[in-house]
Every structure is written in C-alpha cells, then in structure tokens.
Design an enzyme around this catalytic site. Structure first.
Site, mmCIF file in Angstrom:
data_model
loop_
_atom_site.group_PDB
_atom_site.id
_atom_site.type_symbol
_atom_site.label_atom_id
_atom_site.label_comp_id
_atom_site.label_asym_id
_atom_site.label_seq_id
_atom_site.Cartn_x
_atom_site.Cartn_y
_atom_site.Cartn_z
ATOM 1 N N ASP A 190 5.166 -3.122 4.755
ATOM 2 C CA ASP A 190 4.873 -3.061 5.882
ATOM 3 C C ASP A 190 4.774 -1.731 6.798
ATOM 4 O OD1 ASP A 190 4.957 -6.128 6.375
ATOM 5 O OD2 ASP A 190 6.756 -5.829 5.288
ATOM 6 N N LYS B 132 12.935 2.405 -1.476
ATOM 7 C CA LYS B 132 13.513 1.877 -2.664
ATOM 8 C C LYS B 132 13.260 2.492 -3.906
ATOM 9 C CE LYS B 132 11.252 -2.248 -2.699
ATOM 10 N NZ LYS B 132 10.367 -2.373 -1.616
ATOM 11 N N LYS C 184 0.772 -6.774 1.449
ATOM 12 C CA LYS C 184 1.909 -7.261 1.778
ATOM 13 C C LYS C 184 2.985 -7.134 0.789
ATOM 14 C CE LYS C 184 3.708 -11.736 2.219
ATOM 15 N NZ LYS C 184 4.907 -11.541 3.331
ATOM 16 N N LYS D 46 1.895 -4.057 -5.587
ATOM 17 C CA LYS D 46 1.269 -2.619 -5.328
ATOM 18 C C LYS D 46 1.719 -1.693 -6.307
ATOM 19 C CE LYS D 46 2.770 -2.326 -1.111
ATOM 20 N NZ LYS D 46 3.218 -3.679 -0.925
#
Lengths: 371, 264
Positions: B128, B43, B12, B17
């Site tokens: 996602d 990003k 998520k 991560k």
C-alpha cells in the site's frame, strides 16, 4: 574532533533559514516556504526588510494529509503575477519534507518563464550549513552559479562548521547566552590603553552583512585614537575584499569600503572577502607574526573565535561578537574582554551604509568625557 | 549486454511481490545479468530467499546507529551474486516509515556506485502506497517502469486498478500485469481482460503451487531450490520477458463499476 558527537541542547540556527539567506545572497526576488504558515517567521520577516519577498504555501492539517502539490503550483503563479520576479526560490520545511513532498513536479507544472531554485531542506541537520550547501547545489543545477564558485563556497562552509565545532556555538553540550562585559568599562580601558601610548590592531572578521555594524567599531576606535593624537598607533584589518563572493556579498564589501574611505579610514590589511570569515584566521595569524607581533592590544569584531591565538596571546584582546552564546568560548580562548552587540543582525538588513553599533557609540561618548 | 532495467513491482499486500521479485532476480542472475534487489518494506524480507533465509542489516538500522554508511555495509551478495539491499524502517506504530524510505533511498543514491552498473534493479515496494515516502524510488528518478502483480480475485484487482491510477498520476509507465494465481475461477481470463482494458497486457500467469511455499519455508527461491520445477520455468520465462520488454503505457484505470463487471 572529540566534540563532533556531543548532543547539543541549546537552540541554534536552522538550516531552513540558512537556505533562505543563501537564496537572498543569490539575489532571488521571491522565496517560497513550502510548509506551515508560521515556519521560520522571524527570519522570513527580516528578509522582507532586506528587500526580498517571502511567502508561504501555508500548509495546514489537511495539507499534511493530502500533500501540498496544488498549493505550491498556485503560489508559483500568484507570486509571478504579483511580483514579476526574475528569480524564484522554493524552500522545503520539516513538515513538507517528512510527508515526502516533491517540489520539482509543481515547478514543472507551473511552467513559469522564470528560473526556480528548489531547495529540499528541513531543520533536522546537525550543522545548519547544510541548508546553505543544498541551496548552492540547487543554484548550481539551475545554472545560477558556476562550479568554481560552488567549490569555493563548499570549502568555506566546511571551515565555518569546523570553526563552530572548535570554539563556537557547537563546541559544548550547553552554552548559556550571556550579554558579555559592560561596554562602558571596556570603552574606558581602550581609551586608557591609547593614552598610555599602546599600539593596537582592529580586526574586523565579519560574516557578510553583519559587517555594516562591526565596521562601526573599527571607525570608533580610529576616531577616538585620532582625538587622543594616537591615530598612527592603530592598524586596521578587515575582510572586505570587493572581488570575492556572491554578487550581493561583494556589494556589501564595496559599500563598507566606500564609507571607510569617506571617513578617511585606512584599511592597512584586506584579509579576505566578507564570506571568508572562517578562513581568514591563517592570513591574520601570519600578518601578526610578520609585522605586528609587538602590538599591545587587539579589537576583534565579527567572528573572533575563528582567529587562532598563536600570535595574539601576548596582546590584550577585546572581542565583539553578536552571538550571546559566544561569550564563554571566547573567554576560554583567553580574550580578556568580550562584548555582545545584541540584535545586531536585524539592524544590518536592508542597509547599504555602516550602522552605528552600541559599543562604537559608547566608546565615542566615553572619549568625549575623558578628553 | 547493454540493458538498464529499473523496475518496481507493485500490488496488494500479501499477493506475492517479494516471492516474484526474488525468483525473477534469481532467474536473471542465472542468465548472467547483474541484478540488484532493493527491498523498500519496513519488514525487510524482500531478499531473504536469495540469502538462504538470513536477514541482512538494513540501511536505516545503520543510519540510526549513526554509522557513516558505506556501500559494503548495506549491499550483500545473495544467490549467484544478486546484490541485496534492505531499506528497513521503524517498528510498526512508531516513527515514520515513509520518511525512512526517502532517507534510505537518498543515502543509497549517494553511496552506491554499483547502482549504475546493474543490468536490472528491482524495487520491491510495500503493497500500500500509504504516503509520499513510498513512491520515493520513483520520485527520485530511480525507477523507470512498473509492473503490477495481482490475482483474479476482486480485492487484489481493485488494488491493482488503484495502483494504475497512482502510476498515471506520478507519470510512471506500466510495463505489464503479472498474475499470481490464487486458483479462483476464470482467473487467467479475468486478468487478461483487465490488463487489456487498462491499456497493458498480461506478462505471465504464475500458477499456485505448493513448491513455492516449501522453498520459501527453507529460505530459498524456487530457482535455487527447485530449478527444474515447472514453476521455475515460468519464472525464467517471465524474467526473460521483463528483460526484453521495450513497450510500456500510461495505464488508464477502470471505474469501479466496470471493474466489478469484469470479475463477475
């Protein structure tokens, strides 16, 4: 090349369509367009006339959102049942590629006993030859062509791209389409030249099946010269080597040659294969320099802008193209007369004999009047 | 050393991560492995803590400028030689980030010889998987196994469970679950159970410690800035476990009811 980065604004051939035509040359029985139903319609329709089945997964709004995996699996089964193909091609489209559709998985899942060439391609490439290249790469992976033929084709494609950049449809930011000079007047001029005892060269430098119609102009010029008693004043060159190119392309060369022979037309110089139009220029230039530099005029058909002007500039040049955007660049190259065979391509699909051209017909009629 | 690990870390958004990926990358580099980290998030901040807080030009930045991209233009050496790549992408709300990943991955595959020489490549993918493009590294055959990062909270577990369903769908084996703790009750027990029920196991339990945040604020990984900390040892242990791991499974996602029961 300084025109490499110009932003071209006129519409031009699509790499999806280029991939479709390449699949046809590879003799697929069915080509599946993975994308929206209307994509590449005009050419899909024409290809049906050329004897291959073209179908679409017809992705709609929901297909764009949820993906077209199942649609592709289903259509693979369907075409297999309907057409019993020996070779299938699957071609991407802008829509399916943007949403990241993977074509290999559905092909694996359908698990047909038929080899499938998968071409991941959209129409957003600067050069439409990309579509050809991708199709050939996939054909190589699928073991349909060998590496040697692939390398040969790759080289031809690079040269074809360069030809367009130098003097073709990719040479200017905008090229207006044009119908070229009036065929009647140019026919009169050829007859005048022949009557004056001038010597001429016909150069057919055609792209693949378009040769079926450009060959008719070679025939017409020779017929008229014969009627005027000047048959020996004409030298014929044509790129119809029967041993070069993909099987389908070789077959076209055989058919055209057979028609030439039946009509008693002699091709003095074979300048390459029907897919070698981008590279025949050097051969032609050399031949003219060595043997025909004192000829008075040249009738160049097919892809005239691929031929260098080095040893042609002293001749009066009549060129015939099927690209309406090609008129201006050819005039700029120094061709005195530029003719366009409008809608040539559709008439050369699905045929195996020479097809009458508008200019050939005009020349024959004008000759009748002037005899 | 004859390893060829090609992993993707899923989980998520905001679960950690990138922090986990950079610390594992740094720990493996310490052990002498040749490591590459490929950030697939628009990003483009996956490798930032391996580069002393600096941003690098992304593949898509260069493609947009029409640059004929070369390996040296997009691969940058970070901590202990870890090779850092950022895919980049459009600004939020513009264009198509998914297509961006596809194009960037194809470009990288074409230009990079060092891809094959790496002992470990970590693909740090966005939280996602919102569209086809986000699984491009897997679909293009670059990722061989996946790890899923979660905490013991309900929503991250829900996301992890969904990811497992997705992995099975795209035929990608799961090599383990990593718990990045948010200090909620019975956390290790819940995640261990979850891992077992989907057919996998818990690879590491990373406690929530301020020091990770402090190091990141300075632009560094824990491995680099606080190599002797307790948490650095945990990352090293995880790194070793990943490099030695030779089992993976096709995960069986739980139904919603069972998942909720598990967290109660």
């Amino acid at each position: 090349m300084d025109n490499k980065n110009i932003s071209i604004i006129h519409p031009r051939p699509s790499s999806i369509v280029a991939a479709l035509y390449t699949l046809r040359d590879l003799n697929v029985d069915v080509a599946i367009l993975h994308g929206p139903p209307g994509c590449s319609f005009k050419h899909a329709r024409l290809l049906e006339e050329d004897g291959i089945h073209v179908v679409t997964t017809a992705l709609d709004e929901s297909g764009f959102v949820f993906g077209g995996h199942d649609a592709l699996v289903n259509i693979l089964h369907k075409v297999n049942d309907m057409f019993h193909p020996k070779l299938i091609g699957v071609v991407g489209t802008c829509a399916s590629m943007i949403i990241g559709e993977e074509m290999h998985e559905p092909v694996m899942e359908a698990n047909l006993d038929v080899p499938v060439i998968e071409v991941e391609v959209h129409a957003g490439y600067r050069n439409n030859t990309k579509g050809v290249l991708f199709a050939l790469e996939s054909a190589l992976d699928a073991g349909i062509i060998d590496r040697e033929e692939f390398k040969r084709q790759q080289h031809l494609l690079e040269e074809a791209t360069n030809v367009e950049l130098r003097h073709g449809a990719a040479s200017k930011e905008y090229l207006a389409p044009s119908r070229g000079d009036v065929k009647y007047k140019v026919a009169q001029r050829i007859i005048e030249l022949l009557k004056e005892g001038k010597r001429g060269i016909t150069i057919m430098n055609a792209k693949k099946e378009t040769g079926y119609m450009f060959a008719d102009i070679t025939l017409a010029v020779n017929e008229v010269a014969e009627q005027l008693g000047k048959a020996d004043n004409i030298i014929n060159m044509a790129n119809i080597d029967q041993n070069l190119g993909l099987p389908r392309v070789r077959h076209h060369a055989e058919c055209i040659m057979k028609d030439f022979e039946e009509k008693g037309l002699k091709v003095h110089e074979i300048i390459g294969g029907l897919d070698e139009y981008p590279i025949t220029g050097t051969t032609i230039d050399q031949l003219i320099q060595e043997k025909y530099s004192d000829y008075d005029f040249a009738v160049i058909t097919g892809v005239p802008h691929a031929i260098p002007m080095d040893h042609l500039s002293d001749m009066e040049i009549i060129s015939v193209t099927n690209g309406p955007r090609q008129v201006l660049p050819l005039k700029e190259l120094g061709h005195e007369h530029v003719l366009v065979e409008i809608d040539l391509h559709p008439k050369t699909l699905g045929v195996n004999h020479i097809v009458e051209s508008e200019f050939g017909a005009t020349l024959r009629e004008v000759a009748k009047e002037s005899l | 050393m004859n390893v060829h690990k090609r992993i993707a870390i899923y989980g998520k958004g905001g679960i950690g991560k990138s922090s986990t990926a950079s610390n594992v990358a740094a720990a493996c580099a310490d052990e002498g492995y040749k490591v590459m980290i490929i950030g697939c998030d628009p990003k483009s901040d996956s490798s930032i803590t391996l580069l002393g807080g600096k941003r690098i030009p992304t593949i898509l930045d260069l493609l947009r400028d029409g640059v004929d991209v070369k390996e040296e233009d997009v691969i940058f050496k970070g901590y202990k030689g870890v090779q850092c790549v950022e895919v980049g992408g459009p600004e939020p709300g513009i264009g198509c980030a998914g297509r961006g990943i596809i194009v960037a991955i194809q470009t990288l595959k074409k230009i990079s010889k060092s891809l094959n020489e790496m002992d470990l490549i970590i693909y740090d993918v966005p939280g996602d998987i919102v569209c086809g493009g986000f699984v491009a590294p897997i679909r293009k055959g670059l990722v061989k196994e996946a790890y899923v990062l979660t905490s013991g909270e309900y929503m991250p577990l829900y996301a992890a469970n969904n990811i497992c369903r997705g992995l099975a769908k795209i035929n990608t084996p799961l090599s383990g679950i990593i718990c990045n703790s948010r200090s909620v009750s019975r956390e290790e027990e819940i995640v261990t159970k979850f891992a077992a029920e989907i057919g996998s196991e818990l690879m590491a339990f990373i406690p929530k410690e301020q020091i990770v945040q402090d190091c990141e604020r300075d632009g560094f990984s824990v491995i680099e800035k606080a190599p002797d900390s307790n948490i650095a040892q945990i990352y090293r242990k995880l790194a070793r476990a990943i490099m030695e791991r030779d089992t993976s499974v096709m995960p069986k996602a739980l139904d919603d009811e069972r998942l909720r029961e598990l967290t109660r």
